[in-house]
Write a protein that holds these residues in place. Structure first.
Motif, short mmCIF file in Angstrom:
data_model
loop_
_atom_site.label_atom_id
_atom_site.label_comp_id
_atom_site.label_asym_id
_atom_site.label_seq_id
_atom_site.Cartn_x
_atom_site.Cartn_y
_atom_site.Cartn_z
N GLN A 110 29.24 -21.43 57.08
CA GLN A 110 28.78 -21.91 55.78
C GLN A 110 27.63 -21.06 55.25
N ALA A 111 26.75 -20.63 56.13
CA ALA A 111 25.62 -19.80 55.69
C ALA A 111 26.11 -18.48 55.13
N VAL A 112 27.14 -17.89 55.73
CA VAL A 112 27.68 -16.63 55.24
C VAL A 112 28.40 -16.85 53.92
N LEU A 113 29.16 -17.92 53.84
CA LEU A 113 29.85 -18.25 52.59
C LEU A 113 28.84 -18.40 51.45
N GLU A 114 27.75 -19.11 51.71
CA GLU A 114 26.74 -19.32 50.68
C GLU A 114 26.06 -18.01 50.27
N ASP A 115 25.90 -17.10 51.23
CA ASP A 115 25.30 -15.81 50.89
C ASP A 115 26.21 -15.02 49.97
N ILE A 116 27.51 -15.07 50.22
CA ILE A 116 28.46 -14.40 49.32
C ILE A 116 28.39 -15.03 47.93
N LEU A 117 28.27 -16.33 47.88
CA LEU A 117 28.17 -17.01 46.59
C LEU A 117 26.89 -16.61 45.84
N ARG A 118 25.81 -16.37 46.58
CA ARG A 118 24.59 -15.90 45.92
C ARG A 118 24.82 -14.55 45.25
N PHE A 119 25.58 -13.69 45.90
CA PHE A 119 25.94 -12.43 45.26
C PHE A 119 26.77 -12.69 44.01
N ALA A 120 27.70 -13.64 44.12
CA ALA A 120 28.58 -13.94 42.98
C ALA A 120 27.79 -14.43 41.78
N SER A 121 26.67 -15.08 42.00
CA SER A 121 25.89 -15.60 40.88
C SER A 121 25.09 -14.52 40.17
N THR A 122 24.92 -13.37 40.82
CA THR A 122 24.21 -12.23 40.20
C THR A 122 25.03 -10.96 40.37
N ASP A 123 26.32 -11.07 40.19
CA ASP A 123 27.25 -10.00 40.51
C ASP A 123 26.98 -8.75 39.69
N LEU A 124 27.19 -7.61 40.33
CA LEU A 124 27.05 -6.32 39.67
C LEU A 124 27.80 -6.27 38.35
N LEU A 125 28.98 -6.89 38.29
CA LEU A 125 29.86 -6.76 37.14
C LEU A 125 29.32 -7.44 35.88
N PHE A 126 28.31 -8.29 36.04
CA PHE A 126 27.79 -9.03 34.88
C PHE A 126 26.81 -8.22 34.06
N TYR A 127 26.23 -7.19 34.64
CA TYR A 127 25.09 -6.52 34.02
C TYR A 127 25.51 -5.14 33.51
N ARG A 128 25.58 -5.03 32.19
CA ARG A 128 26.14 -3.85 31.55
C ARG A 128 25.03 -2.99 30.92
N ALA A 129 25.30 -1.70 30.87
CA ALA A 129 24.39 -0.78 30.19
C ALA A 129 24.49 -0.97 28.68
N ASP A 130 23.40 -0.70 27.98
CA ASP A 130 23.44 -0.75 26.51
C ASP A 130 23.69 0.64 25.94
N GLY A 131 23.91 1.62 26.77
CA GLY A 131 24.23 2.98 26.36
C GLY A 131 24.00 3.92 27.53
N PRO A 132 24.49 5.13 27.40
CA PRO A 132 25.28 5.69 26.30
C PRO A 132 26.69 5.11 26.25
N ASP A 133 27.37 5.36 25.17
CA ASP A 133 28.67 4.73 24.94
C ASP A 133 29.69 5.05 26.03
N ARG A 134 29.65 6.27 26.54
CA ARG A 134 30.64 6.64 27.56
C ARG A 134 30.45 5.83 28.84
N LEU A 135 29.21 5.55 29.19
CA LEU A 135 28.94 4.72 30.38
C LEU A 135 29.39 3.29 30.13
N VAL A 136 29.13 2.78 28.94
CA VAL A 136 29.56 1.42 28.60
C VAL A 136 31.08 1.30 28.73
N VAL A 137 31.79 2.31 28.24
CA VAL A 137 33.25 2.30 28.32
C VAL A 137 33.70 2.34 29.77
N ARG A 138 33.08 3.19 30.56
CA ARG A 138 33.47 3.29 31.98
C ARG A 138 33.26 1.96 32.71
#
Length: 265
Positions: A110-138
């Motif tokens: 359960q402790a490991v499961l909860e740690d994975i969930l903590r990552f899910a709450s601040t996942d890399l995929l949620f935080y996007r660059a505001d530029g340059p445009d090519r990076l945003v597209v990528r």
């Protein structure tokens, strides 16, 4: 004959109160001379074991090293067989992962499961660059398919943000990821998912790879969109490249273990 890894512990590595860290610390040991000749896989009532010169391998915590499929046991056996005159656990990522799962994760999944969930709450995929445009597209091209999968398959919708300012995610979405993880609560699977999550910074990438939605190379590349962009702009640092190569090897070992756990005999 000595049980494998008993001489590598020296006792001092078992002092950490966290069982997972204790299992990982137990693998931090000097290189020793190889002390076995033959490596075999044995089918047993509880699963498949790895034998060295006919004697079963045990974990640093003295637990039997048994895997639920022959393919998974073979991965560990192949790492033992690949050792030359010296025995170096650092060159055996699957064995280290299995030891961590058996000695650490199995005692408190359960402790490991909860740690994975903590990552899910601040996942890399949620935080996007505001530029340059090519990076945003990528970022969009690499990350949006994983978020689409999470929405369609897991029923989890997430908010996106520009920059690194924290954005609170819906509890229902985190709960949906939690339900998905609950179906993967065996220690070996959780250990592999945790390794993939920490190496990529994304629980969603790890889960998408495990589910077969994306392959491991696609997942690894997606996790390094920003890093690759910076390399293109400023050049590659030798030490950073070496660290990345090591991390990728760990990631792919976790993927191989997940695939082997699903193998049909």
């Amino acid at each position: 004959m000595r049980e494998i890894l008993n001489d590598l512990e020296h006792g001092s590595h078992l002092s950490d109160p966290d069982p997972t860290k204790r299992a990982q610390n137990a693998m931090k040991a000097p290189v020793v001379k190889r002390f076995y000749r033959d490596v075999t896989i044995s089918e047993e009532p509880e699963g498949f074991g790895v034998h060295l010169d006919g004697k079963p391998v045990r974990t640093p915590g003295h637990n039997a090293l048994r895997l639920p499929t022959r393919a998974a046991a073979q991965l560990v056996g192949d790492e033992f067989a690949a050792q030359s005159e010296t025995f170096n656990p650092v060159s055996m990522p699957v064995m280290r992962l299995v030891n961590t799962a058996i000695d650490g994760v199995a005692t408190d999944p359960q402790a490991v499961l909860e740690d994975i969930l903590r990552f899910a709450s601040t996942d890399l995929l949620f935080y996007r660059a505001d530029g340059p445009d090519r990076l945003v597209v990528r970022q969009g091209e690499a990350w949006d398919p994983v978020l689409d999968w999470a929405r369609e398959v897991l029923g989890a919708r997430f908010f996106l943000a520009e920059g690194v300012m924290h954005v609170e995610q819906p509890r229902e979405s985190i709960a949906a990821v939690g339900r998905h993880l609950k179906e993967r609560e065996d220690a070996l699977t959780l250990a592999a998912l945790h390794v993939m999550t920490t190496l990529t910074g994304s629980a969603l990438i790890a889960l998408a790879v495990e589910a077969g939605e994306i392959d491991s190379e696609t997942g690894w590349t997606a996790a390094h969109v920003d890093e690759d962009w910076n390399v293109e702009q400023w050049g590659e640092d030798f030490e950073a490249a070496a660290r990345r190569k090591t991390r990728k090897a760990e990631m792919m070992s976790a993927v191989r273990l997940l695939e082997a756990l699903k193998a049909v005999e």
